[in-house]
Design a protein around this motif. Structure first.
Motif, PDB file in Angstrom:
ATOM      1  N   CYS A  42       0.798  -1.229   0.000  1.00 20.78           N
ATOM      2  CA  CYS A  42       0.000   0.000   0.000  1.00 20.78           C
ATOM      3  C   CYS A  42       0.828   1.274   0.000  1.00 20.78           C
ATOM      4  O   CYS A  42       0.350   2.316  -0.463  1.00 20.78           O
ATOM      5  CB  CYS A  42      -0.945  -0.017   1.197  1.00 20.78           C
ATOM      6  SG  CYS A  42      -2.153  -1.366   1.156  1.00 20.78           S
ATOM      7  N   THR A  43       2.044   1.257   0.539  1.00 21.89           N
ATOM      8  CA  THR A  43       2.907   2.436   0.560  1.00 21.89           C
ATOM      9  C   THR A  43       4.327   2.016   0.223  1.00 21.89           C
ATOM     10  O   THR A  43       4.643   0.823   0.184  1.00 21.89           O
ATOM     11  CB  THR A  43       2.914   3.134   1.939  1.00 21.89           C
ATOM     12  OG1 THR A  43       3.776   2.418   2.821  1.00 21.89           O
ATOM     13  CG2 THR A  43       1.512   3.219   2.533  1.00 21.89           C
ATOM     14  N   LEU A  44       5.198   2.995   0.048  1.00 20.89           N
ATOM     15  CA  LEU A  44       6.613   2.709  -0.203  1.00 20.89           C
ATOM     16  C   LEU A  44       7.416   2.592   1.094  1.00 20.89           C
ATOM     17  O   LEU A  44       8.614   2.303   1.051  1.00 20.89           O
ATOM     18  CB  LEU A  44       7.233   3.809  -1.070  1.00 20.89           C
ATOM     19  CG  LEU A  44       6.617   4.058  -2.442  1.00 20.89           C
ATOM     20  CD1 LEU A  44       7.412   5.131  -3.187  1.00 20.89           C
ATOM     21  CD2 LEU A  44       6.579   2.777  -3.260  1.00 20.89           C
ATOM     22  N   GLY A  45       6.776   2.828   2.226  1.00 22.45           N
ATOM     23  CA  GLY A  45       7.513   2.762   3.491  1.00 22.45           C
ATOM     24  C   GLY A  45       8.494   3.906   3.660  1.00 22.45           C
ATOM     25  O   GLY A  45       9.580   3.738   4.230  1.00 22.45           O
ATOM     26  N   GLU A  46       8.104   5.105   3.219  1.00 24.59           N
ATOM     27  CA  GLU A  46       9.010   6.255   3.211  1.00 24.59           C
ATOM     28  C   GLU A  46       9.461   6.692   4.605  1.00 24.59           C
ATOM     29  O   GLU A  46      10.521   7.314   4.750  1.00 24.59           O
ATOM     30  CB  GLU A  46       8.334   7.451   2.532  1.00 24.59           C
ATOM     31  CG  GLU A  46       7.994   7.232   1.065  1.00 24.59           C
ATOM     32  CD  GLU A  46       6.576   6.750   0.847  1.00 24.59           C
ATOM     33  OE1 GLU A  46       6.040   7.006  -0.241  1.00 24.59           O
ATOM     34  OE2 GLU A  46       6.000   6.123   1.769  1.00 24.59           O
ATOM     35  N   GLU A  47       8.649   6.393   5.633  1.00 22.21           N
ATOM     36  CA  GLU A  47       8.956   6.876   6.976  1.00 22.21           C
ATOM     37  C   GLU A  47       9.743   5.865   7.803  1.00 22.21           C
ATOM     38  O   GLU A  47       9.980   6.095   8.995  1.00 22.21           O
ATOM     39  CB  GLU A  47       7.650   7.225   7.708  1.00 22.21           C
ATOM     40  CG  GLU A  47       6.833   8.307   7.036  1.00 22.21           C
ATOM     41  CD  GLU A  47       7.542   9.660   7.000  1.00 22.21           C
ATOM     42  OE1 GLU A  47       8.353   9.939   7.911  1.00 22.21           O
ATOM     43  OE2 GLU A  47       7.291  10.428   6.050  1.00 22.21           O
ATOM     44  N   GLY A  48      10.167   4.773   7.199  1.00 22.00           N
ATOM     45  CA  GLY A  48      10.921   3.772   7.947  1.00 22.00           C
ATOM     46  C   GLY A  48      12.257   4.288   8.444  1.00 22.00           C
ATOM     47  O   GLY A  48      12.857   5.179   7.843  1.00 22.00           O
ATOM     48  N   ALA A  59      16.737   8.592   4.653  1.00 21.69           N
ATOM     49  CA  ALA A  59      15.611   8.753   5.570  1.00 21.69           C
ATOM     50  C   ALA A  59      14.769   9.987   5.246  1.00 21.69           C
ATOM     51  O   ALA A  59      15.222  10.941   4.599  1.00 21.69           O
ATOM     52  CB  ALA A  59      16.119   8.830   7.004  1.00 21.69           C
ATOM     53  N   ALA A  60      13.534   9.965   5.733  1.00 23.80           N
ATOM     54  CA  ALA A  60      12.565  11.021   5.428  1.00 23.80           C
ATOM     55  C   ALA A  60      13.020  12.389   5.911  1.00 23.80           C
ATOM     56  O   ALA A  60      12.687  13.404   5.305  1.00 23.80           O
ATOM     57  CB  ALA A  60      11.215  10.669   6.038  1.00 23.80           C
ATOM     58  N   ASP A  61      13.797  12.446   7.006  1.00 22.59           N
ATOM     59  CA  ASP A  61      14.236  13.739   7.534  1.00 22.59           C
ATOM     60  C   ASP A  61      15.546  14.212   6.907  1.00 22.59           C
ATOM     61  O   ASP A  61      16.093  15.239   7.318  1.00 22.59           O
ATOM     62  CB  ASP A  61      14.373  13.682   9.052  1.00 22.59           C
ATOM     63  CG  ASP A  61      15.383  12.642   9.530  1.00 22.59           C
ATOM     64  OD1 ASP A  61      15.892  11.867   8.685  1.00 22.59           O
ATOM     65  OD2 ASP A  61      15.658  12.606  10.743  1.00 22.59           O
ATOM     66  N   ARG A  62      16.029  13.459   5.901  1.00 23.04           N
ATOM     67  CA  ARG A  62      17.227  13.890   5.178  1.00 23.04           C
ATOM     68  C   ARG A  62      16.915  13.984   3.682  1.00 23.04           C
ATOM     69  O   ARG A  62      16.255  14.902   3.237  1.00 23.04           O
ATOM     70  CB  ARG A  62      18.389  12.932   5.500  1.00 23.04           C
ATOM     71  CG  ARG A  62      18.819  13.029   6.976  1.00 23.04           C
ATOM     72  CD  ARG A  62      19.977  12.136   7.323  1.00 23.04           C
ATOM     73  NE  ARG A  62      21.182  12.471   6.563  1.00 23.04           N
ATOM     74  CZ  ARG A  62      22.345  11.822   6.691  1.00 23.04           C
ATOM     75  NH1 ARG A  62      22.435  10.802   7.552  1.00 23.04           N
ATOM     76  NH2 ARG A  62      23.384  12.182   5.976  1.00 23.04           N
ATOM     77  N   ASP A  63      17.320  13.006   2.869  1.00 19.90           N
ATOM     78  CA  ASP A  63      17.063  13.090   1.424  1.00 19.90           C
ATOM     79  C   ASP A  63      15.629  12.731   1.053  1.00 19.90           C
ATOM     80  O   ASP A  63      15.168  13.049  -0.043  1.00 19.90           O
ATOM     81  CB  ASP A  63      18.006  12.146   0.659  1.00 19.90           C
ATOM     82  CG  ASP A  63      19.458  12.545   0.773  1.00 19.90           C
ATOM     83  OD1 ASP A  63      19.729  13.652   1.258  1.00 19.90           O
ATOM     84  OD2 ASP A  63      20.318  11.730   0.386  1.00 19.90           O
ATOM     85  N   ASP A  64      14.947  12.027   1.946  1.00 21.37           N
ATOM     86  CA  ASP A  64      13.577  11.546   1.697  1.00 21.37           C
ATOM     87  C   ASP A  64      13.502  10.725   0.405  1.00 21.37           C
ATOM     88  O   ASP A  64      12.605  10.914  -0.417  1.00 21.37           O
ATOM     89  CB  ASP A  64      12.589  12.700   1.645  1.00 21.37           C
ATOM     90  CG  ASP A  64      11.133  12.231   1.768  1.00 21.37           C
ATOM     91  OD1 ASP A  64      10.906  11.092   2.227  1.00 21.37           O
ATOM     92  OD2 ASP A  64      10.228  12.993   1.380  1.00 21.37           O
ATOM     93  N   THR A  65      14.447   9.812   0.236  1.00 18.97           N
ATOM     94  CA  THR A  65      14.469   8.935  -0.935  1.00 18.97           C
ATOM     95  C   THR A  65      14.360   7.466  -0.544  1.00 18.97           C
ATOM     96  O   THR A  65      14.611   6.583  -1.373  1.00 18.97           O
ATOM     97  CB  THR A  65      15.751   9.158  -1.757  1.00 18.97           C
ATOM     98  OG1 THR A  65      16.896   9.017  -0.906  1.00 18.97           O
ATOM     99  CG2 THR A  65      15.768  10.532  -2.390  1.00 18.97           C
ATOM    100  N   LEU A  66      14.006   7.206   0.703  1.00 13.72           N
ATOM    101  CA  LEU A  66      13.920   5.821   1.157  1.00 13.72           C
ATOM    102  C   LEU A  66      12.868   5.041   0.377  1.00 13.72           C
ATOM    103  O   LEU A  66      13.067   3.865   0.056  1.00 13.72           O
ATOM    104  CB  LEU A  66      13.594   5.785   2.653  1.00 13.72           C
ATOM    105  CG  LEU A  66      13.459   4.389   3.275  1.00 13.72           C
ATOM    106  CD1 LEU A  66      14.726   3.563   3.085  1.00 13.72           C
ATOM    107  CD2 LEU A  66      13.104   4.506   4.766  1.00 13.72           C
TER     108      LEU A  66
END
Length: 315
Positions: A42-48, A59-66
């Motif tokens: 359902c999601t890409l798991g961007e906030e992992g 990570a989401a709080d840096r490049d946000d490319t997870l």
């Protein structure tokens, strides 16, 4: 989709890696037996949280490319399980990882948790009507452990199953389809406890600490279990799939840890609770096949579906 196998299994999960943890052995077994296995994530798991220091910049709080990176991890994991039909709900990135319950990410634009259930269910209805699975596997109403995306995945999967069967609901061009059996992921409490005992006895220092039984999603008492799938022959495939999710999972032998560094057992017999449909085992016996009791899906002792066997041929 033409020429689908006789047995068709759909799994709905919240993030990449959830499928390998919960159902990796089941997926590998059914894929090896010739069933059509479809995974919808359902999601890409961007906030992992990211485990390897060299990849912390994703990570989401840096490049946000997870999220983009985890598409590759999921592809690699599915290669290990021999599952070729894996999709993201509505397309990659359509719904954003919502973070943990109570986090600000729960309500950011596009968050899966903040999406109306019927809106999120619509693309899943299209998948159901295309693939026409007899069996659906997803989470319980608590999502296994209370994560908002897991809870939402449960709601969306159950609603999509309802809508897909409704002739009055129109989306796409495929005909309505009723899923015969729906299962929720489960782990029997005694099995979880025994797994942690093995971890303490054989690899107590493999990780920074050891998780508790209550940390395992979907743990219930034995009486709730209706079905157990022996995937021990696919233990290596499941472990390889877990390793493929390297940003999220560290693997040490038959054990693994998430970003909290707390060890857990890898289960290669996987357990389920049938919540919709007719049980395929009599009395108090547990099913040993998710397709048990469904006409046209029976397997002979050689693993070939009877429906696919040449007329007059014997197993």
């Amino acid at each position: 989709m033409k020429d689908l196998p006789a047995r068709r299994l759909l799994l709905v999960h919240a993030h990449p890696d959830d499928e390998s943890i919960n159902n990796g052995a089941t997926m590998a077994r059914y894929a090896a037996e010739g069933a059509h296995v479809t995974l919808v994530t359902c999601t890409l798991g961007e906030e992992g949280e990211v485990i390897p220091p060299a990849l912390a910049h994703l990570a989401a709080d840096r490049d946000d490319t997870l999220g983009t990176h985890r598409i590759g991890e999921l592809t690699a994991a599915m290669r290990e399980l021999r599952v070729s039909d894996h999709r993201f709900l509505g397309g990659p990135g359509r719904f954003r990882d919502s973070g943990m319950m109570g986090a600000g990410q729960n309500h950011r634009p596009g968050a899966f948790w903040d999406t109306a259930v019927d809106d999120a269910a619509a693309p899943l209805v299209e998948v159901i009507r295309e693939v026409r699975p007899q069996v659906l596997v997803t989470y319980d109403p608590d999502g296994g452990y209370g994560h908002p995306d897991h809870i939402q995945a449960h709601r969306v999967a159950m609603r999509a199953a309802e809508l897909a069967a409704d002739p009055a609901y129109g989306t796409g061009t495929a005909a309505p389809h009723t899923i015969a059996k729906i299962y929720w992921n489960r782990v029997p409490r005694p099995v979880a406890a025994a797994g942690f005992e093995r971890l303490r006895a054989t690899a107590p220092d493999a990780f920074a600490g050891i998780a508790a039984v209550e940390d395992v999603p979907g743990v219930v008492e034995d009486a709730r279990i209706t079905t157990e799938i022996d995937g021990s022959a696919y233990a290596e495939a499941k472990t390889a799939a877990l390793r493929a999710h390297a940003t999220q999972i560290a693997v040490e032998g038959p054990f693994f840890a998430l970003s909290n560094g707390l060890g857990q057992p890898v289960f290669t017999t996987e357990y389920y609770e049938l919540v919709h449909g007719v049980p395929g085992a009599g009395g108090e016996a547990r099913e040993t096949d998710l397709f048990a009791g469904l006409p046209g899906t029976e397997h002979g002792p050689d693993g070939v579906p009877d429906a696919a066997r040449a007329p007059g041929a014997r197993a």
